[in-house]
Design an enzyme around this catalytic site. Structure first.
Site, PDB file in Angstrom:
ATOM      1  N   HIS A 114       0.825  -1.206   0.000  1.00 43.23           N
ATOM      2  CA  HIS A 114       0.000   0.000   0.000  1.00 43.23           C
ATOM      3  C   HIS A 114       0.861   1.259   0.000  1.00 43.23           C
ATOM      4  O   HIS A 114       0.566   2.226  -0.707  1.00 43.23           O
ATOM      5  CB  HIS A 114      -0.936   0.002   1.214  1.00 43.23           C
ATOM      6  CG  HIS A 114      -1.934   1.117   1.181  1.00 43.23           C
ATOM      7  ND1 HIS A 114      -1.643   2.385   1.633  1.00 43.23           N
ATOM      8  CD2 HIS A 114      -3.197   1.158   0.725  1.00 43.23           C
ATOM      9  CE1 HIS A 114      -2.698   3.156   1.473  1.00 43.23           C
ATOM     10  NE2 HIS A 114      -3.666   2.432   0.915  1.00 43.23           N
ATOM     11  N   GLU A 115       1.906   1.263   0.794  1.00 44.27           N
ATOM     12  CA  GLU A 115       2.740   2.456   0.935  1.00 44.27           C
ATOM     13  C   GLU A 115       3.533   2.778  -0.324  1.00 44.27           C
ATOM     14  O   GLU A 115       3.661   3.943  -0.684  1.00 44.27           O
ATOM     15  CB  GLU A 115       3.701   2.296   2.121  1.00 44.27           C
ATOM     16  CG  GLU A 115       3.033   2.301   3.476  1.00 44.27           C
ATOM     17  CD  GLU A 115       2.527   3.667   3.905  1.00 44.27           C
ATOM     18  OE1 GLU A 115       2.906   4.687   3.295  1.00 44.27           O
ATOM     19  OE2 GLU A 115       1.744   3.717   4.869  1.00 44.27           O
ATOM     20  N   SER A 116       4.103   1.762  -0.965  1.00 45.61           N
ATOM     21  CA  SER A 116       5.057   2.043  -2.045  1.00 45.61           C
ATOM     22  C   SER A 116       4.946   1.130  -3.253  1.00 45.61           C
ATOM     23  O   SER A 116       5.709   1.302  -4.209  1.00 45.61           O
ATOM     24  CB  SER A 116       6.478   1.919  -1.504  1.00 45.61           C
ATOM     25  OG  SER A 116       6.762   0.550  -1.237  1.00 45.61           O
ATOM     26  N   TYR A 131      -7.336   4.223   5.169  1.00 49.78           N
ATOM     27  CA  TYR A 131      -6.048   3.517   5.131  1.00 49.78           C
ATOM     28  C   TYR A 131      -6.195   2.121   5.744  1.00 49.78           C
ATOM     29  O   TYR A 131      -5.754   1.129   5.168  1.00 49.78           O
ATOM     30  CB  TYR A 131      -5.000   4.335   5.893  1.00 49.78           C
ATOM     31  CG  TYR A 131      -3.640   3.697   5.966  1.00 49.78           C
ATOM     32  CD1 TYR A 131      -2.734   3.831   4.921  1.00 49.78           C
ATOM     33  CD2 TYR A 131      -3.234   2.980   7.086  1.00 49.78           C
ATOM     34  CE1 TYR A 131      -1.469   3.254   4.982  1.00 49.78           C
ATOM     35  CE2 TYR A 131      -1.975   2.405   7.157  1.00 49.78           C
ATOM     36  CZ  TYR A 131      -1.107   2.551   6.103  1.00 49.78           C
ATOM     37  OH  TYR A 131       0.148   1.980   6.168  1.00 49.78           O
TER      38      TYR A 131
END
Length: 123
Positions: A21-23, A109
Site C-alpha cells: 500500500h505504501e510504495s 487507510y
C-alpha cells in the site's frame, strides 16, 4: 518483507500489505512528507528506531528500510494489541490517534491495508 517480519515477530501479511500500500514494494519512493522507501518510514522515526535497535538504520538501504517499518509495526501491534490500531498509529501516529481519534483518511487507510492483507493471506 516476509522474512524480516517473521524475524521481528510480526505477521508477515500485515507487513506485506503495508509495504504494498505504501510504495508498491518500490524502494525509490519518497512521499511529500519525506517518508522514504518500501515501508515509507520518516527519518525521525528511523532515528528513534535506530536507538532502540542498537545501530543506525539507513532508510535508503532496502534491508534497513524494511527492518525499520517492520520494527515500527511490531511495536505498534504490541502497544495496542490490535492490528487496526497499529495501522492507525503507523499512518497517523499513535499519539495523534490517542489524542484526537482516527481521521477519516486513517479509516480509509485501515480498510485498504486490511483488504490487501486478506489478499496476501490467500496467496
Amino acid at each position: 518483507v516476509y522474512r524480516t517480519a517473521q524475524r521481528v515477530g510480526l505477521d508477515p501479511t500485515l507487513a506485506l500489505a503495508v509495504a504494498y500500500h505504501e510504495s508498491g514494494f518500490q524502494q525509490g519512493v519518497v512521499s511529500p512528507v519525506d517518508a522514504i522507501g518500501v515501508m515509507q518510514v520518516l527519518p525521525s522515526t528511523a532515528r528513534a528506531l535506530s536507538d532502540a535497535y542498537g545501530r543506525r538504520l539507513n532508510l535508503l538501504k532496502v534491508e534497513d528500510n524494511v527492518l525499520a517499518g517492520t520494527l515500527l509495526l511490531s511495536q505498534l501491534v504490541r502497544a495496542t494489541g490490535r492490528a487496526d490500531l497499529a495501522l492507525a498509529g503507523y499512518y497517523q501516529g499513535l499519539g495523534s490517534v490517542r489524542a484526537h481519534g482516527m481521521l477519516p483518511q486513517t479509516h480509509a487507510y485501515i480498510r485498504n491495508v486490511t483488504a490487501l492483507r486478506a489478499r496476501f493471506r490467500r496467496g
